[in-house]
Scaffold this active site. Structure first.
Site, PDB file in Angstrom:
ATOM      1  N   HIS A 102       0.861  -1.191   0.000  1.00 39.19           N
ATOM      2  CA  HIS A 102       0.000   0.000   0.000  1.00 39.19           C
ATOM      3  C   HIS A 102       0.890   1.231   0.000  1.00 39.19           C
ATOM      4  O   HIS A 102       1.829   1.328   0.790  1.00 39.19           O
ATOM      5  CB  HIS A 102      -0.898   0.011   1.251  1.00 39.19           C
ATOM      6  CG  HIS A 102      -1.734   1.259   1.330  1.00 39.19           C
ATOM      7  ND1 HIS A 102      -2.896   1.408   0.610  1.00 39.19           N
ATOM      8  CD2 HIS A 102      -1.543   2.423   1.990  1.00 39.19           C
ATOM      9  CE1 HIS A 102      -3.395   2.606   0.847  1.00 39.19           C
ATOM     10  NE2 HIS A 102      -2.600   3.252   1.674  1.00 39.19           N
ATOM     11  N   ASP A 162     -15.267   2.339   7.919  1.00 37.69           N
ATOM     12  CA  ASP A 162     -14.228   3.272   7.461  1.00 37.69           C
ATOM     13  C   ASP A 162     -14.741   4.143   6.325  1.00 37.69           C
ATOM     14  O   ASP A 162     -14.440   5.335   6.259  1.00 37.69           O
ATOM     15  CB  ASP A 162     -12.971   2.528   7.003  1.00 37.69           C
ATOM     16  CG  ASP A 162     -11.974   3.508   6.399  1.00 37.69           C
ATOM     17  OD1 ASP A 162     -11.501   4.370   7.157  1.00 37.69           O
ATOM     18  OD2 ASP A 162     -11.729   3.467   5.187  1.00 37.69           O
TER      19      ASP A 162
HETATM   20  N1  URA Z   1      -6.163   6.803   2.935  1.00 37.65           N
HETATM   21  C1  URA Z   1      -7.101   6.119   3.609  1.00 37.65           C
HETATM   22  O1  URA Z   1      -7.564   5.078   3.167  1.00 37.65           O
HETATM   23  N2  URA Z   1      -7.510   6.610   4.799  1.00 37.65           N
HETATM   24  C2  URA Z   1      -7.043   7.747   5.335  1.00 37.65           C
HETATM   25  O2  URA Z   1      -7.445   8.118   6.407  1.00 37.65           O
HETATM   26  C3  URA Z   1      -6.074   8.448   4.607  1.00 37.65           C
HETATM   27  C4  URA Z   1      -5.650   7.954   3.409  1.00 37.65           C
END
Ligand code: URA
Length: 426
Positions: free
Chosen positions: A86, A165
């Site tokens: 990532h 999220d």
């Molecule tokens: N990328 C994400 O997936 N979440 C964040 O909080 C910041 C960058």
């Protein structure tokens, strides 16, 4: 349903600098996902976290609660180990494109669920979608089948992974709470851990073109994410890498695919090759493979075969000509000397304004738009020679792109080289 806590109790605890209990954390994430905790209450809690921070245990529990809000993938049935990467996002950061097939060609499967770009850094899916026919959405069955047959999949993350999220990130975006390190770390890691990869390598960018402009903040983010991955049983390491200069020689969707194919063919810019090989080495080591040299595999052309199979498996034609923009504008060097600086943010903003990126989620991007630079910092340039070429379908965009590039480069007599890979965190 009787609720175990109430939102005000949790907000006040964090507002007053306290530590949230496991039960409070599990409840607040679940209740927010169910709509019981309202957006305005979660905004207040996110701001309290930004101001007062979280302990390692709180961040770990928060991440676990976000993972538990959705599905997790089980990749244990695959015939080979898995490893993913990532990047926190950078300008010209096309590394996933050569990296995923390279690691697969070395015997380790790469299950990469990816996103689209927002703002000045491009998204991997936007880049791949410039390949005629390629599609980002796969069913779970297609994902598993391709991972087994080709060894590499880069596709869109479905809505099932860490839905808490998704909701929280959209809220943070409009409440000035994106920058909280516990929230960034848990946001990224909840999605990556839910993806089920055995190992994970984080490329944490530092510099003007990155989310984290300063080394100490980037290090703190990297250490937090590595700890979260380790606590969850995912072998995780991070590289801190420079993003004050854009990567390679191009920023823009089809332009970056073209450059990635050059790397897969054994050529391409030295910095893209260096970072691809360094991240591949880490991904392979995380999966227990230490007897294969990714630099040799890249040079042998085997990664190119995997790239073609990976693109074709998702409907793309790897041999089709890539789209090009209708219009170009050349910026010439105003003087002779050494290119002493090329600013990543300036180039990223220019590419975005030319149409390579989007202003709002759901906007279309132009496949051919972007910026090409003909020299890298340290190279000699001659007055009047092409320095940058801007590409777009809409010439009205040139003016604003040129404004972004004002003050974005220096030509001088001296150049101080800086390393691309700054630190390793494990
Ligand atoms: N990328 C994400 O997936 N979440 C964040 O909080 C910041 C960058």
């Amino acid at each position: 349903m009787t609720e175990a806590h109430d939102a005000i109790e949790v907000i006040v605890a964090k507002r007053d600098g306290g530590t949230l209990t496991d039960s409070q954390i599990d409840w607040v994430i679940d209740a927010y996902t169910r709509g019981v905790v309202r957006d305005e209450q979660m905004s207040a809690l996110a701001m309290a976290i930004l101001l007062n921070g979280m302990s390692r245990h709180e961040i770990s529990r928060w991440t676990g609660a976000m993972i538990a809000s959705g599905e997790t993938l089980d990749l244990s049935g695959l015939s080979r180990p898995t490893s993913d990467k990532h990047s926190t996002g950078g300008v010209g950061d096309k590394i996933t494109l050569p990296l995923a097939p390279l690691v697969a060609a070395c015997g380790v499967a790469v299950p990469q669920l990816s996103g689209r770009g927002l703002g000045h850094t491009g998204g991997t899916l936007d880049k791949l979608e410039s390949i005629p026919g390629w599609r980002a959405n796969l069913s779970n069955e297609e994902f598993h089948a391709q991972l087994e047959s080709v060894g590499a999949v880069v596709c869109a993350a479905g809505s099932g992974l860490a839905p808490a999220d998704k909701k929280l990130y959209a809220l943070r975006d409009v409440t000035g709470t994106v920058e909280a390190i516990p929230l960034i770390a848990s946001s990224i890691m909840s999605k990556k851990i839910a993806e089920g990869s055995g190992a994970l390598v984080l490329d944490v960018k530092v510099g003007t073109g990155a989310f984290m402009k300063e080394l100490d903040k980037a290090r703190e983010l990297a250490e937090t994410m590595v700890a979260l991955g380790t606590d969850a049983g995912t072998r995780t390491v991070a590289l801190l890498t420079d993003m004050s200069t854009p990567l390679g020689l191009t920023a823009g969707n089809a332009l970056e695919v073209r450059e990635s194919v050059e790397v897969l063919a054994g050529g391409g810019p030295a910095d893209v090759v260096e970072l691809t090989v360094a991240l591949a080495t880490e991904m392979l080591a995380g999966a227990g493979v230490t007897d294969v040299d990714p630099a040799e595999v890249l040079a042998s052309g085997r990664a190119m075969d995997t790239w073609k199979a990976m693109i074709a498996a998702q409907g793309g034609d790897p041999d089709a000509p890539l789209p090009t923009a209708r219009e170009t504008h050349v910026v010439t060097a105003p003087s002779s000397g050494v290119l002493a600086r090329l600013d990543a943010m300036a180039v990223g903003m220019a590419a975005w304004r030319l149409g390579a990126g989007r202003a709002a989620l759901g906007d279309a991007v132009q496949a051919g738009a972007g910026v090409e630079w003909h020299a890298r910092p340290g190279d000699a340039v001659s007055e009047g020679a092409p320095l940058l070429t801007l590409h777009t379908d809409e010439p009205a965009r040139f003016e604003r792109a040129l404004e972004s590039l004002e003050g974005g480069f220096d030509i001088g007599s001296a150049y101080e080289p800086t390393p691309l890979i700054l630190e390793r965190v494990d």
